[in-house]
Write an enzyme that holds these catalytic residues in place. Structure first.
Site, PDB file in Angstrom:
ATOM      1  N   GLY A  48      -9.429   5.834 -10.999  1.00 21.37           N
ATOM      2  CA  GLY A  48      -9.413   5.225  -9.665  1.00 21.37           C
ATOM      3  C   GLY A  48     -10.539   5.604  -8.732  1.00 21.37           C
ATOM      4  O   GLY A  48     -10.934   4.808  -7.883  1.00 21.37           O
ATOM      5  N   GLU A 102     -10.213  12.040  -4.870  1.00 24.11           N
ATOM      6  CA  GLU A 102      -9.154  11.118  -5.300  1.00 24.11           C
ATOM      7  C   GLU A 102      -9.296   9.770  -4.613  1.00 24.11           C
ATOM      8  O   GLU A 102      -9.857   9.678  -3.516  1.00 24.11           O
ATOM      9  CB  GLU A 102      -7.780  11.701  -4.943  1.00 24.11           C
ATOM     10  CG  GLU A 102      -7.008  12.251  -6.126  1.00 24.11           C
ATOM     11  CD  GLU A 102      -6.477  11.191  -7.087  1.00 24.11           C
ATOM     12  OE1 GLU A 102      -7.043  10.081  -7.200  1.00 24.11           O
ATOM     13  OE2 GLU A 102      -5.475  11.487  -7.748  1.00 24.11           O
ATOM     14  N   ASP A 103      -8.754   8.745  -5.260  1.00 24.91           N
ATOM     15  CA  ASP A 103      -8.739   7.428  -4.621  1.00 24.91           C
ATOM     16  C   ASP A 103      -7.650   7.353  -3.562  1.00 24.91           C
ATOM     17  O   ASP A 103      -7.877   6.895  -2.447  1.00 24.91           O
ATOM     18  CB  ASP A 103      -8.565   6.315  -5.680  1.00 24.91           C
ATOM     19  CG  ASP A 103      -7.378   6.524  -6.619  1.00 24.91           C
ATOM     20  OD1 ASP A 103      -6.694   7.574  -6.532  1.00 24.91           O
ATOM     21  OD2 ASP A 103      -7.124   5.631  -7.444  1.00 24.91           O
ATOM     22  N   ASP A 106      -0.388   9.244  -2.626  1.00 31.03           N
ATOM     23  CA  ASP A 106       0.807   8.454  -2.348  1.00 31.03           C
ATOM     24  C   ASP A 106       1.962   9.440  -2.112  1.00 31.03           C
ATOM     25  O   ASP A 106       2.142   9.918  -0.996  1.00 31.03           O
ATOM     26  CB  ASP A 106       1.020   7.518  -3.557  1.00 31.03           C
ATOM     27  CG  ASP A 106       2.145   6.518  -3.393  1.00 31.03           C
ATOM     28  OD1 ASP A 106       2.735   6.450  -2.315  1.00 31.03           O
ATOM     29  OD2 ASP A 106       2.436   5.794  -4.355  1.00 31.03           O
ATOM     30  N   SER A 107       2.713   9.796  -3.144  1.00 32.46           N
ATOM     31  CA  SER A 107       3.770  10.802  -2.957  1.00 32.46           C
ATOM     32  C   SER A 107       3.167  12.195  -2.794  1.00 32.46           C
ATOM     33  O   SER A 107       3.799  13.092  -2.229  1.00 32.46           O
ATOM     34  CB  SER A 107       4.714  10.799  -4.159  1.00 32.46           C
ATOM     35  OG  SER A 107       4.050  11.298  -5.307  1.00 32.46           O
ATOM     36  N   GLY A 108       1.958  12.376  -3.320  1.00 33.42           N
ATOM     37  CA  GLY A 108       1.305  13.681  -3.262  1.00 33.42           C
ATOM     38  C   GLY A 108       1.627  14.554  -4.467  1.00 33.42           C
ATOM     39  O   GLY A 108       1.047  15.624  -4.635  1.00 33.42           O
ATOM     40  N   PHE A 155       1.411  -1.430  -1.500  1.00 32.19           N
ATOM     41  CA  PHE A 155       0.577  -1.330  -2.691  1.00 32.19           C
ATOM     42  C   PHE A 155      -0.754  -2.046  -2.476  1.00 32.19           C
ATOM     43  O   PHE A 155      -0.806  -3.168  -1.992  1.00 32.19           O
ATOM     44  CB  PHE A 155       1.294  -1.915  -3.913  1.00 32.19           C
ATOM     45  CG  PHE A 155       0.577  -1.587  -5.182  1.00 32.19           C
ATOM     46  CD1 PHE A 155       0.652  -0.313  -5.718  1.00 32.19           C
ATOM     47  CD2 PHE A 155      -0.209  -2.530  -5.820  1.00 32.19           C
ATOM     48  CE1 PHE A 155      -0.042   0.015  -6.880  1.00 32.19           C
ATOM     49  CE2 PHE A 155      -0.913  -2.211  -6.988  1.00 32.19           C
ATOM     50  CZ  PHE A 155      -0.816  -0.932  -7.503  1.00 32.19           C
ATOM     51  N   ASP A 162      -6.347   0.053  -8.998  1.00 26.46           N
ATOM     52  CA  ASP A 162      -5.915  -1.013  -9.899  1.00 26.46           C
ATOM     53  C   ASP A 162      -4.453  -1.376  -9.778  1.00 26.46           C
ATOM     54  O   ASP A 162      -3.636  -0.608  -9.247  1.00 26.46           O
ATOM     55  CB  ASP A 162      -6.152  -0.573 -11.339  1.00 26.46           C
ATOM     56  CG  ASP A 162      -5.150   0.503 -11.762  1.00 26.46           C
ATOM     57  OD1 ASP A 162      -5.071   1.531 -11.084  1.00 26.46           O
ATOM     58  OD2 ASP A 162      -4.434   0.293 -12.762  1.00 26.46           O
ATOM     59  N   ARG A 168      -9.871  -3.480 -10.063  1.00 24.79           N
ATOM     60  CA  ARG A 168     -10.687  -2.352  -9.582  1.00 24.79           C
ATOM     61  C   ARG A 168     -12.048  -2.797  -9.039  1.00 24.79           C
ATOM     62  O   ARG A 168     -12.662  -2.114  -8.225  1.00 24.79           O
ATOM     63  CB  ARG A 168     -10.971  -1.365 -10.722  1.00 24.79           C
ATOM     64  CG  ARG A 168      -9.739  -0.675 -11.289  1.00 24.79           C
ATOM     65  CD  ARG A 168     -10.175   0.442 -12.242  1.00 24.79           C
ATOM     66  NE  ARG A 168      -9.108   0.913 -13.101  1.00 24.79           N
ATOM     67  CZ  ARG A 168      -8.234   1.866 -12.773  1.00 24.79           C
ATOM     68  NH1 ARG A 168      -8.298   2.432 -11.588  1.00 24.79           N
ATOM     69  NH2 ARG A 168      -7.313   2.240 -13.635  1.00 24.79           N
TER      70      ARG A 168
END
Ligand code: IMP
Ligand code: MG
Length: 179
Positions: A48, A102-103, A106-108, A155, A162, A168
């Site tokens: 990503g 990182e791209d 989210d939750s980590g 999302f 992706d 992407r």
């Protein structure tokens, strides 16, 4: 309207290229200021972050090294919460100032696991740099040192990110249109 079809989902443009460029430049300057003289080792997380890392690193104008790492796979639009393994750590990171690139966080959970894994190799310091964070989705506390943009818990695809492997290769970032 600017829409993008990726597999079975339709997306609308949410972060245009110009905004991404501006925020990536801002973060690159911060990093260069903070880590000048420390010869940082950047660890972008594949797949990503390949676009973000390429843009970011060309603006970090200090001596540094880059080595890509990878995690075992993630599928669909939901984070599974499964702990994934860090693979491909080719460089010795002992006593190095490392920057994880990182791209998206989210939750980590992925980043928390990555930080723990890297810590075991005794780097001098670990910094976290992410293109995006979804503050509303975080399940664990992550020390995010550099963040380009915060986004809602939706999302997205594009600019390296992706949906089941596709989407992407766009310059802008797109958000899913729920139907
Ligand atoms: P986390 O462990 O929940 O923080 O998941 C982080 C990883 O999930 C990121 O590195 C991405 O690969 C993927 N991910 C999370 N949200 C999205 C999204 O909106 N689009 C694409 N990939 C995502
Ligand atoms: Mg990722």
């Amino acid at each position: 309207m600017d829409t993008l079809q990726v597999l079975d989902k339709t997306f609308r443009i949410s972060i245009p290229e110009a905004t991404i460029k501006r925020e990536v430049s801002r973060v690159a300057k911060e990093i260069a200021n903070d880590l000048n003289g420390k010869e940082p080792l950047f660890l972008p997380v594949l797949n990503g972050s390949f676009v973000f890392a390429a843009d970011l690193l060309r603006e970090v104008n200090i001596p540094c090294e880059v080595s890509f790492i990878k995690l075992t796979s993630y599928q669909g639009t939901q984070s599974t919460g499964e702990i994934r393994e860090v693979i491909g750590l080719a460089k010795d990171i002992t006593d190095r100032h490392v920057v994880i690139v990182e791209d998206i966080i989210d939750s980590g959970l992925t980043m928390a696991h990555m930080i723990e894994t890297l810590k075991a190799h005794n780097p001098a310091s670990i910094k976290v740099c992410t293109l995006l964070v979804k503050p509303g989705a975080l399940k664990v506390k992550i020390p995010i040192d550099y963040c380009c943009m915060e986004i809602p818990n939706e999302f997205i695809v594009g600019y390296g990110l992706d949906y089941d492997g596709f989407g992407r290769n766009t310059r802008d970032i797109y958000t899913v249109i729920e139907s």
